[in-house]
Write a protein that holds these residues in place. Structure first.
Motif, PDB file in Angstrom:
ATOM      1  N   ALA A 211       0.829  -1.208   0.000  1.00  0.00           N
ATOM      2  CA  ALA A 211       0.000   0.000   0.000  1.00  0.00           C
ATOM      3  C   ALA A 211       0.859   1.252   0.000  1.00  0.00           C
ATOM      4  O   ALA A 211       0.421   2.314  -0.467  1.00  0.00           O
ATOM      5  CB  ALA A 211      -0.932  -0.009   1.206  1.00  0.00           C
ATOM      6  N   THR A 212       2.085   1.152   0.517  1.00  0.00           N
ATOM      7  CA  THR A 212       2.974   2.309   0.531  1.00  0.00           C
ATOM      8  C   THR A 212       3.787   2.430  -0.759  1.00  0.00           C
ATOM      9  O   THR A 212       4.531   3.382  -0.930  1.00  0.00           O
ATOM     10  CB  THR A 212       3.947   2.219   1.726  1.00  0.00           C
ATOM     11  OG1 THR A 212       4.835   1.109   1.533  1.00  0.00           O
ATOM     12  CG2 THR A 212       3.180   2.037   3.037  1.00  0.00           C
ATOM     13  N   ASN A 213       3.662   1.427  -1.648  1.00  0.00           N
ATOM     14  CA  ASN A 213       4.372   1.436  -2.923  1.00  0.00           C
ATOM     15  C   ASN A 213       3.379   1.145  -4.044  1.00  0.00           C
ATOM     16  O   ASN A 213       3.372   0.052  -4.624  1.00  0.00           O
ATOM     17  CB  ASN A 213       5.484   0.371  -2.925  1.00  0.00           C
ATOM     18  CG  ASN A 213       6.578   0.672  -1.924  1.00  0.00           C
ATOM     19  OD1 ASN A 213       7.524   1.384  -2.234  1.00  0.00           O
ATOM     20  ND2 ASN A 213       6.455   0.119  -0.729  1.00  0.00           N
ATOM     21  N   PRO A 214       2.483   2.081  -4.351  1.00  0.00           N
ATOM     22  CA  PRO A 214       1.417   1.808  -5.318  1.00  0.00           C
ATOM     23  C   PRO A 214       1.920   1.396  -6.695  1.00  0.00           C
ATOM     24  O   PRO A 214       1.294   0.579  -7.361  1.00  0.00           O
ATOM     25  CB  PRO A 214       0.636   3.128  -5.371  1.00  0.00           C
ATOM     26  CG  PRO A 214       1.572   4.157  -4.816  1.00  0.00           C
ATOM     27  CD  PRO A 214       2.408   3.452  -3.809  1.00  0.00           C
ATOM     28  N   GLY A 215       3.055   1.952  -7.121  1.00  0.00           N
ATOM     29  CA  GLY A 215       3.576   1.580  -8.424  1.00  0.00           C
ATOM     30  C   GLY A 215       3.964   0.117  -8.484  1.00  0.00           C
ATOM     31  O   GLY A 215       3.608  -0.606  -9.421  1.00  0.00           O
ATOM     32  N   LEU A 216       4.696  -0.334  -7.462  1.00  0.00           N
ATOM     33  CA  LEU A 216       5.070  -1.739  -7.398  1.00  0.00           C
ATOM     34  C   LEU A 216       3.860  -2.623  -7.142  1.00  0.00           C
ATOM     35  O   LEU A 216       3.787  -3.751  -7.628  1.00  0.00           O
ATOM     36  CB  LEU A 216       6.123  -1.951  -6.305  1.00  0.00           C
ATOM     37  CG  LEU A 216       7.520  -1.411  -6.610  1.00  0.00           C
ATOM     38  CD1 LEU A 216       8.428  -1.570  -5.402  1.00  0.00           C
ATOM     39  CD2 LEU A 216       8.116  -2.121  -7.812  1.00  0.00           C
ATOM     40  N   ALA A 217       2.910  -2.115  -6.366  1.00  0.00           N
ATOM     41  CA  ALA A 217       1.705  -2.886  -6.078  1.00  0.00           C
ATOM     42  C   ALA A 217       0.957  -3.221  -7.362  1.00  0.00           C
ATOM     43  O   ALA A 217       0.447  -4.331  -7.529  1.00  0.00           O
ATOM     44  CB  ALA A 217       0.797  -2.114  -5.121  1.00  0.00           C
ATOM     45  N   ARG A 218       0.883  -2.249  -8.267  1.00  0.00           N
ATOM     46  CA  ARG A 218       0.175  -2.487  -9.526  1.00  0.00           C
ATOM     47  C   ARG A 218       0.847  -3.595 -10.342  1.00  0.00           C
ATOM     48  O   ARG A 218       0.190  -4.290 -11.120  1.00  0.00           O
ATOM     49  CB  ARG A 218       0.121  -1.203 -10.347  1.00  0.00           C
ATOM     50  CG  ARG A 218      -0.929  -0.203  -9.853  1.00  0.00           C
ATOM     51  CD  ARG A 218      -1.155   0.907 -10.863  1.00  0.00           C
ATOM     52  NE  ARG A 218       0.032   1.734 -11.042  1.00  0.00           N
ATOM     53  CZ  ARG A 218       0.289   2.822 -10.328  1.00  0.00           C
ATOM     54  NH1 ARG A 218      -0.535   3.202  -9.368  1.00  0.00           N
ATOM     55  NH2 ARG A 218       1.387   3.533 -10.554  1.00  0.00           N
ATOM     56  N   LYS A 219       2.160  -3.770 -10.160  1.00  0.00           N
ATOM     57  CA  LYS A 219       2.879  -4.814 -10.887  1.00  0.00           C
ATOM     58  C   LYS A 219       2.826  -6.162 -10.168  1.00  0.00           C
ATOM     59  O   LYS A 219       2.707  -7.202 -10.798  1.00  0.00           O
ATOM     60  CB  LYS A 219       4.340  -4.404 -11.082  1.00  0.00           C
ATOM     61  CG  LYS A 219       4.540  -3.176 -11.956  1.00  0.00           C
ATOM     62  CD  LYS A 219       5.979  -2.694 -11.930  1.00  0.00           C
ATOM     63  CE  LYS A 219       6.939  -3.738 -12.458  1.00  0.00           C
ATOM     64  NZ  LYS A 219       8.331  -3.206 -12.523  1.00  0.00           N
ATOM     65  N   MET A 220       2.906  -6.121  -8.826  1.00  0.00           N
ATOM     66  CA  MET A 220       3.081  -7.356  -8.072  1.00  0.00           C
ATOM     67  C   MET A 220       1.761  -8.031  -7.701  1.00  0.00           C
ATOM     68  O   MET A 220       1.657  -9.265  -7.738  1.00  0.00           O
ATOM     69  CB  MET A 220       3.886  -7.071  -6.804  1.00  0.00           C
ATOM     70  CG  MET A 220       4.272  -8.306  -6.022  1.00  0.00           C
ATOM     71  SD  MET A 220       5.428  -7.894  -4.672  1.00  0.00           S
ATOM     72  CE  MET A 220       5.767  -9.531  -4.027  1.00  0.00           C
ATOM     73  N   LEU A 221       0.747  -7.259  -7.340  1.00  0.00           N
ATOM     74  CA  LEU A 221      -0.506  -7.867  -6.887  1.00  0.00           C
ATOM     75  C   LEU A 221      -1.149  -8.762  -7.935  1.00  0.00           C
ATOM     76  O   LEU A 221      -1.631  -9.859  -7.596  1.00  0.00           O
ATOM     77  CB  LEU A 221      -1.475  -6.777  -6.428  1.00  0.00           C
ATOM     78  CG  LEU A 221      -1.175  -6.167  -5.052  1.00  0.00           C
ATOM     79  CD1 LEU A 221      -2.140  -5.026  -4.748  1.00  0.00           C
ATOM     80  CD2 LEU A 221      -1.241  -7.233  -3.968  1.00  0.00           C
ATOM     81  N   PRO A 222      -1.198  -8.364  -9.210  1.00  0.00           N
ATOM     82  CA  PRO A 222      -1.778  -9.278 -10.199  1.00  0.00           C
ATOM     83  C   PRO A 222      -1.024 -10.604 -10.297  1.00  0.00           C
ATOM     84  O   PRO A 222      -1.625 -11.648 -10.541  1.00  0.00           O
ATOM     85  CB  PRO A 222      -1.684  -8.480 -11.508  1.00  0.00           C
ATOM     86  CG  PRO A 222      -1.642  -7.053 -11.084  1.00  0.00           C
ATOM     87  CD  PRO A 222      -0.870  -7.056  -9.809  1.00  0.00           C
ATOM     88  N   VAL A 223       0.301 -10.556 -10.092  1.00  0.00           N
ATOM     89  CA  VAL A 223       1.103 -11.785 -10.147  1.00  0.00           C
ATOM     90  C   VAL A 223       0.755 -12.687  -8.971  1.00  0.00           C
ATOM     91  O   VAL A 223       0.527 -13.898  -9.128  1.00  0.00           O
ATOM     92  CB  VAL A 223       2.606 -11.454 -10.150  1.00  0.00           C
ATOM     93  CG1 VAL A 223       3.440 -12.726 -10.127  1.00  0.00           C
ATOM     94  CG2 VAL A 223       2.956 -10.615 -11.364  1.00  0.00           C
ATOM     95  N   LEU A 224       0.708 -12.100  -7.752  1.00  0.00           N
ATOM     96  CA  LEU A 224       0.372 -12.897  -6.578  1.00  0.00           C
ATOM     97  C   LEU A 224      -1.026 -13.475  -6.679  1.00  0.00           C
ATOM     98  O   LEU A 224      -1.287 -14.595  -6.220  1.00  0.00           O
ATOM     99  CB  LEU A 224       0.503 -12.042  -5.317  1.00  0.00           C
ATOM    100  CG  LEU A 224       1.918 -11.566  -4.964  1.00  0.00           C
ATOM    101  CD1 LEU A 224       1.879 -10.682  -3.722  1.00  0.00           C
ATOM    102  CD2 LEU A 224       2.845 -12.752  -4.752  1.00  0.00           C
ATOM    103  N   ALA A 225      -1.945 -12.726  -7.274  1.00  0.00           N
ATOM    104  CA  ALA A 225      -3.309 -13.215  -7.428  1.00  0.00           C
ATOM    105  C   ALA A 225      -3.390 -14.315  -8.479  1.00  0.00           C
ATOM    106  O   ALA A 225      -4.201 -15.247  -8.364  1.00  0.00           O
ATOM    107  CB  ALA A 225      -4.236 -12.067  -7.803  1.00  0.00           C
ATOM    108  N   ARG A 226      -2.548 -14.220  -9.498  1.00  0.00           N
ATOM    109  CA  ARG A 226      -2.604 -15.185 -10.594  1.00  0.00           C
ATOM    110  C   ARG A 226      -2.029 -16.532 -10.205  1.00  0.00           C
ATOM    111  O   ARG A 226      -2.452 -17.580 -10.735  1.00  0.00           O
ATOM    112  CB  ARG A 226      -1.833 -14.619 -11.796  1.00  0.00           C
ATOM    113  CG  ARG A 226      -1.963 -15.458 -13.056  1.00  0.00           C
ATOM    114  CD  ARG A 226      -1.199 -14.824 -14.204  1.00  0.00           C
ATOM    115  NE  ARG A 226      -1.213 -15.693 -15.368  1.00  0.00           N
ATOM    116  CZ  ARG A 226      -0.201 -15.841 -16.205  1.00  0.00           C
ATOM    117  NH1 ARG A 226       0.914 -15.146 -16.003  1.00  0.00           N
ATOM    118  NH2 ARG A 226      -0.292 -16.637 -17.253  1.00  0.00           N
ATOM    119  N   MET A 227      -1.065 -16.569  -9.300  1.00  0.00           N
ATOM    120  CA  MET A 227      -0.376 -17.815  -8.972  1.00  0.00           C
ATOM    121  C   MET A 227      -1.327 -18.897  -8.461  1.00  0.00           C
ATOM    122  O   MET A 227      -1.305 -20.030  -8.966  1.00  0.00           O
ATOM    123  CB  MET A 227       0.770 -17.540  -8.000  1.00  0.00           C
ATOM    124  CG  MET A 227       1.905 -16.727  -8.632  1.00  0.00           C
ATOM    125  SD  MET A 227       3.149 -16.161  -7.453  1.00  0.00           S
ATOM    126  CE  MET A 227       3.975 -17.704  -7.057  1.00  0.00           C
TER     127      MET A 227
END
Length: 396
Positions: free
Chosen positions: A369-385
């Protein structure tokens, strides 16, 4: 040949030896054909393999000279430091692959398998033998399944070796300066692209080093990284032992078997991409293959069972590996510093398991939440796994 054997295994390296041992121990008549000398087949370096894979595959964990270390503290460092994640509780065994391959070949021979060296074969093996054929000839081998070539951008060139230490006290001071004790593993990552490491450990008068990177992305290879570190570090002496190869990091192929052909190991792209190792999958695939053949279910059952059990795991690991390729050291430091990569996540990667919800991962979400730019890249990956795991498990 057709009457004497139930299957032919092409290649006597780790994957082929594991397949031969598993099948022979289940009562199948096995012939192994190796292009070079049988005793010299396979990797001759050290590789990290989680202990659970030995038990789950039925081969049993290594002992004696085959086992180098187990569960040593692991310091995962962003760039050249200092931000890091430390994993102190894991079951990774560092295995001497030459001894392990020899053990598997001995198991196969003791169970009745016939192993022949100096046997170069081609696609005509399909005409010479009418039973199941196991392609364990590696990434650049026969490719009897006709899989698409692995893209250069999905090839990690890894190197592993041992160097003499010219000045042990200087080496100890160097590791102490990085807050790492003798015998612990210090892993610098994202130093040549997001998917790269220089992994070092001091063992008395010796330095163990593992390196890897993807040259096609414009970075030095693992060989070059190892040579550079040795040349630029004053207390590192002569190289004593060394091995290098290209590791396929591509997602699992659509099939690992077809008709009477089964592929295993690098020939089947069975590599856990987040960790960059395929040894555990070779053991697990060998066990599944042997069960399918011994029960008369055939190679198609091997394909179906392996993909449902482990295909999703490797597909998820590949998705996370592709994300890691996009990171630079500063982004990795931000992820580590905000708790986005907790020890639990690093531990699961070492153990070649998918990340699971735990208190550390909940903190990781808060850090994102403190790194929105990285969150936009990483959250979809974690959700997809987990979705990939479910899809493969359901056979879709």
């Amino acid at each position: 040949m057709a009457e004497a054997y139930d299957l032919v295994v092409l290649g006597a390296g780790t994957a082929g030896a594991a397949a031969a041992a598993a099948c022979a121990c289940r009562g199948l008549r096995v012939l192994v054909l190796e292009a070079g000398p049988v005793d010299g087949a396979g990797a001759h370096w050290f590789n990290g393999v989680p202990e659970w894979a030995f038990h789950e595959s039925g081969f049993g964990p290594p002992e004696g000279e085959e086992r180098a270390t187990q569960g040593v503290p692991f310091h995962l460092v962003a760039g050249w430091g200092p931000e890091r994640v430390v994993v102190r509780d894991h079951d990774l065994i560092e295995v001497d692959m030459a001894h392990m391959s020899a053990r598997l070949r001995s198991m196969a021979a003791d169970a009745g398998a016939v192993l022949r060296g100096g046997q170069r074969v081609g696609p005509d093996i399909l005409d010479r033998f009418q039973g199941p054929i196991v392609d364990a000839t590696g990434l650049s081998g026969l490719n009897l399944l006709g899989l698409d070539p692995v893209a250069k951008e999905d090839l990690c060139v890894a190197a592993q070796g041992t160097w003499a230490v010219k000045d042990v006290q200087a080496a100890r001071r160097w590791f102490a300066g990085h807050a790492v004790a003798e015998g612990e593993t210090l892993c610098f990552t994202a130093i040549a692209g997001g998917y790269s490491i220089v992994n070092v450990r001091l063992e008395g008068e010796h330095l163990a080093m593992l390196t890897g990177a993807i040259p096609a992305l414009g970075h030095p290879s693992g060989v070059q990284l190892a040579e550079r570190f040795a040349a630029e570090t004053p207390w590192v002496g002569e190289r004593l032992r060394f091995g290098a190869r290209a590791v396929p990091l591509a997602p699992p192929p659509p099939r690992v078997a077809r008709g009477r052909i089964a592929a295993i190991g690098d020939a089947a792209r069975q590599v856990f991409g987040s960790h960059g190792s395929g040894i555990a999958q070779q053991l697990l695939a060998a066990s599944i293959l042997a069960d399918a053949l011994a029960t008369g279910a055939g190679v198609e059952a091997y394909d179906r069972r392996w993909r449902r059990r482990y295909g999703g795991l490797l597909a998820g690991a590949d998705a996370f590996r592709r994300f890691s390729c996009t990171l630079d050291p500063e982004q990795l430091r931000a992820l580590m510093g905000s708790g986005v990569i907790p020890p639990g996540m690093a531990r699961q990667t070492l153990r070649q398991r998918p990340p699971r919800p735990d208190p550390g991962l909940l903190g990781a979400l808060r850090g994102l939440a403190t790194n929105p730019g990285l969150a936009r890249k990483m959250l979809p990956v974690l959700a997809r796994m987990p979705l990939l795991e479910a899809r493969y498990r359901l056979g879709r």
